[in-house]
Motif scaffolding. Structure first.
Motif, PDB file in Angstrom:
ATOM      1  N   SER A  13      -9.574  -2.175  -9.672  1.00 59.68           N
ATOM      2  CA  SER A  13      -8.359  -2.765 -10.218  1.00 59.68           C
ATOM      3  C   SER A  13      -7.150  -2.523  -9.322  1.00 59.68           C
ATOM      4  CB  SER A  13      -8.084  -2.220 -11.615  1.00 59.68           C
ATOM      5  OG  SER A  13      -7.905  -0.816 -11.552  1.00 59.68           O
ATOM      6  N   TRP A  14      -7.156  -1.432  -8.542  1.00 55.09           N
ATOM      7  CA  TRP A  14      -6.000  -1.156  -7.697  1.00 55.09           C
ATOM      8  C   TRP A  14      -5.836  -2.214  -6.610  1.00 55.09           C
ATOM      9  CZ3 TRP A  14      -6.096  -0.606  -2.511  1.00 55.09           C
ATOM     10  CH2 TRP A  14      -7.330  -0.337  -1.919  1.00 55.09           C
ATOM     11  N   VAL A  15      -6.930  -2.860  -6.201  1.00 56.18           N
ATOM     12  CA  VAL A  15      -6.818  -3.903  -5.181  1.00 56.18           C
ATOM     13  C   VAL A  15      -5.954  -5.036  -5.705  1.00 56.18           C
ATOM     14  CG1 VAL A  15      -8.082  -5.611  -3.805  1.00 56.18           C
ATOM     15  CG2 VAL A  15      -8.994  -3.315  -4.064  1.00 56.18           C
ATOM     16  N   SER A  16      -6.150  -5.383  -6.972  1.00 57.12           N
ATOM     17  CA  SER A  16      -5.346  -6.448  -7.570  1.00 57.12           C
ATOM     18  C   SER A  16      -3.875  -6.053  -7.627  1.00 57.12           C
ATOM     19  CB  SER A  16      -5.853  -6.752  -8.973  1.00 57.12           C
ATOM     20  OG  SER A  16      -7.179  -7.197  -8.913  1.00 57.12           O
ATOM     21  N   GLN A  17      -3.619  -4.765  -7.827  1.00 55.41           N
ATOM     22  CA  GLN A  17      -2.240  -4.301  -7.895  1.00 55.41           C
ATOM     23  C   GLN A  17      -1.585  -4.327  -6.511  1.00 55.41           C
ATOM     24  OE1 GLN A  17      -2.595  -0.405  -9.531  1.00 55.41           O
ATOM     25  NE2 GLN A  17      -3.201  -1.120 -11.552  1.00 55.41           N
ATOM     26  N   VAL A  18      -2.345  -3.989  -5.483  1.00 53.03           N
ATOM     27  CA  VAL A  18      -1.800  -3.899  -4.136  1.00 53.03           C
ATOM     28  C   VAL A  18      -1.755  -5.263  -3.463  1.00 53.03           C
ATOM     29  CG1 VAL A  18      -2.142  -2.898  -1.838  1.00 53.03           C
ATOM     30  CG2 VAL A  18      -2.545  -1.513  -3.857  1.00 53.03           C
TER      31      VAL A  18
ATOM     32  N   ARG B 164      -4.170   9.547   3.355  1.00 59.41           N
ATOM     33  CA  ARG B 164      -5.168  10.081   2.423  1.00 59.41           C
ATOM     34  C   ARG B 164      -5.746   8.970   1.545  1.00 59.41           C
ATOM     35  NH1 ARG B 164      -6.384  13.356   5.580  1.00 59.41           N
ATOM     36  NH2 ARG B 164      -5.107  15.184   5.872  1.00 59.41           N
ATOM     37  N   LEU B 165      -4.939   7.983   1.215  1.00 63.45           N
ATOM     38  CA  LEU B 165      -5.424   6.845   0.436  1.00 63.45           C
ATOM     39  C   LEU B 165      -6.486   6.089   1.227  1.00 63.45           C
ATOM     40  CD1 LEU B 165      -5.316   4.892  -1.983  1.00 63.45           C
ATOM     41  CD2 LEU B 165      -3.397   3.759  -0.851  1.00 63.45           C
ATOM     42  N   VAL B 166      -6.194   5.785   2.485  1.00 63.53           N
ATOM     43  CA  VAL B 166      -7.151   5.072   3.331  1.00 63.53           C
ATOM     44  C   VAL B 166      -8.403   5.930   3.530  1.00 63.53           C
ATOM     45  CG1 VAL B 166      -7.545   4.127   5.639  1.00 63.53           C
ATOM     46  CG2 VAL B 166      -5.396   3.676   4.456  1.00 63.53           C
TER      47      VAL B 166
ATOM     48  N   ALA C 265       0.834  -1.206   0.000  1.00 62.21           N
ATOM     49  CA  ALA C 265       0.000   0.000   0.000  1.00 62.21           C
ATOM     50  C   ALA C 265       0.867   1.254   0.000  1.00 62.21           C
ATOM     51  CB  ALA C 265      -0.940  -0.007   1.195  1.00 62.21           C
ATOM     52  N   LYS C 266       1.970   1.234   0.749  1.00 60.92           N
ATOM     53  CA  LYS C 266       2.889   2.371   0.755  1.00 60.92           C
ATOM     54  C   LYS C 266       3.503   2.588  -0.622  1.00 60.92           C
ATOM     55  CE  LYS C 266       4.255   2.537   5.606  1.00 60.92           C
ATOM     56  NZ  LYS C 266       5.358   2.382   6.568  1.00 60.92           N
ATOM     57  N   LYS C 267       3.881   1.493  -1.271  1.00 59.40           N
ATOM     58  CA  LYS C 267       4.429   1.606  -2.628  1.00 59.40           C
ATOM     59  C   LYS C 267       3.392   2.215  -3.573  1.00 59.40           C
ATOM     60  CE  LYS C 267       7.574  -2.358  -2.565  1.00 59.40           C
ATOM     61  NZ  LYS C 267       7.810  -3.703  -3.121  1.00 59.40           N
ATOM     62  N   TYR C 268       2.157   1.724  -3.469  1.00 60.30           N
ATOM     63  CA  TYR C 268       1.089   2.230  -4.330  1.00 60.30           C
ATOM     64  C   TYR C 268       0.849   3.715  -4.073  1.00 60.30           C
ATOM     65  CZ  TYR C 268      -3.443   2.940  -6.449  1.00 60.30           C
ATOM     66  OH  TYR C 268      -4.464   3.428  -7.209  1.00 60.30           O
TER      67      TYR C 268
ATOM     68  N   ASN D 173       2.891   5.940  -2.744  1.00 59.33           N
ATOM     69  CA  ASN D 173       4.049   6.707  -3.180  1.00 59.33           C
ATOM     70  C   ASN D 173       4.056   6.865  -4.704  1.00 59.33           C
ATOM     71  OD1 ASN D 173       6.460   8.094  -3.002  1.00 59.33           O
ATOM     72  ND2 ASN D 173       7.697   6.240  -2.993  1.00 59.33           N
ATOM     73  N   LYS D 174       3.762   5.788  -5.404  1.00 63.02           N
ATOM     74  CA  LYS D 174       3.731   5.821  -6.868  1.00 63.02           C
ATOM     75  C   LYS D 174       2.662   6.795  -7.390  1.00 63.02           C
ATOM     76  CE  LYS D 174       2.306   2.538 -10.163  1.00 63.02           C
ATOM     77  NZ  LYS D 174       2.159   1.154 -10.561  1.00 63.02           N
ATOM     78  N   ASN D 175       1.583   6.935  -6.625  1.00 63.92           N
ATOM     79  CA  ASN D 175       0.488   7.817  -7.031  1.00 63.92           C
ATOM     80  C   ASN D 175       0.521   9.167  -6.318  1.00 63.92           C
ATOM     81  OD1 ASN D 175      -1.471   6.276  -8.908  1.00 63.92           O
ATOM     82  ND2 ASN D 175      -0.758   4.776  -7.402  1.00 63.92           N
ATOM     83  N   ASN D 176       1.660   9.460  -5.684  1.00 67.59           N
ATOM     84  CA  ASN D 176       1.901  10.762  -5.061  1.00 67.59           C
ATOM     85  C   ASN D 176       0.803  11.140  -4.061  1.00 67.59           C
ATOM     86  OD1 ASN D 176       3.553  12.950  -4.667  1.00 67.59           O
ATOM     87  ND2 ASN D 176       2.455  14.218  -6.157  1.00 67.59           N
ATOM     88  N   ILE D 177       0.462  10.209  -3.177  1.00 68.36           N
ATOM     89  CA  ILE D 177      -0.548  10.436  -2.154  1.00 68.36           C
ATOM     90  C   ILE D 177      -0.067   9.767  -0.869  1.00 68.36           C
ATOM     91  CG2 ILE D 177      -1.882   8.399  -2.806  1.00 68.36           C
ATOM     92  CD1 ILE D 177      -4.429   9.917  -2.073  1.00 68.36           C
TER      93      ILE D 177
END
Length: 86
Positions: A54-59, A30-32, A17-20, A22-26
Motif C-alpha cells: 500500500s505504501w507504493v500507492s502513497q508514494v 534505510r527505507l531503500v 519518497a523523502k516525504k514518506y 520523513n513522515k515515518n521517521n526513517i
C-alpha cells in the motif's frame, strides 16, 4: 558495514519518497535498504511476482508500472556510458 551507492530516480519519486521516509521517521537510505532486503530475501523471482504494498500507492503518483528491460552486455553498457559523456 555500510557501503555507498549512487542511484538515479525521477525527481517526483525522490520528493515523495523523502516525504514518506520523513513522515515515518526513517532515512531514505534505510527505507531503500529495507525494500531491497524484502525483495532479495523473498520467494519472488521477478518484480511481476512481488505484491505491491500500500505504501507504493502513497508514494507513487498514478499506477506503479514496472518495465523489465533486456539484459545489456558489458560491451553495450560501456558503449552507452561513453556515448552519454560526449
Amino acid at each position: 558495514m555500510d557501503a555507498k551507492i549512487t542511484l538515479s530516480f525521477d525527481e517526483d519519486v525522490i520528493k515523495n519518497a523523502k516525504k514518506y521516509a520523513n513522515k515515518n521517521n526513517i532515512s531514505l537510505s534505510r527505507l531503500v535498504e529495507f525494500l531491497l532486503k524484502k525483495i532479495t530475501h523473498s520467494r519472488f523471482h521477478s518484480l511481476e511476482d512481488f505484491p505491491i504494498a500500500s505504501w507504493v500507492s502513497q508514494v507513487a503518483e498514478g499506477d506503479a508500472v514496472y518495465q523489465a528491460s533486456k539484459r545489456r552486455t558489458r560491451k553495450s553498457a560501456k558503449s552507452e556510458y561513453f556515448s552519454s559523456k560526449k
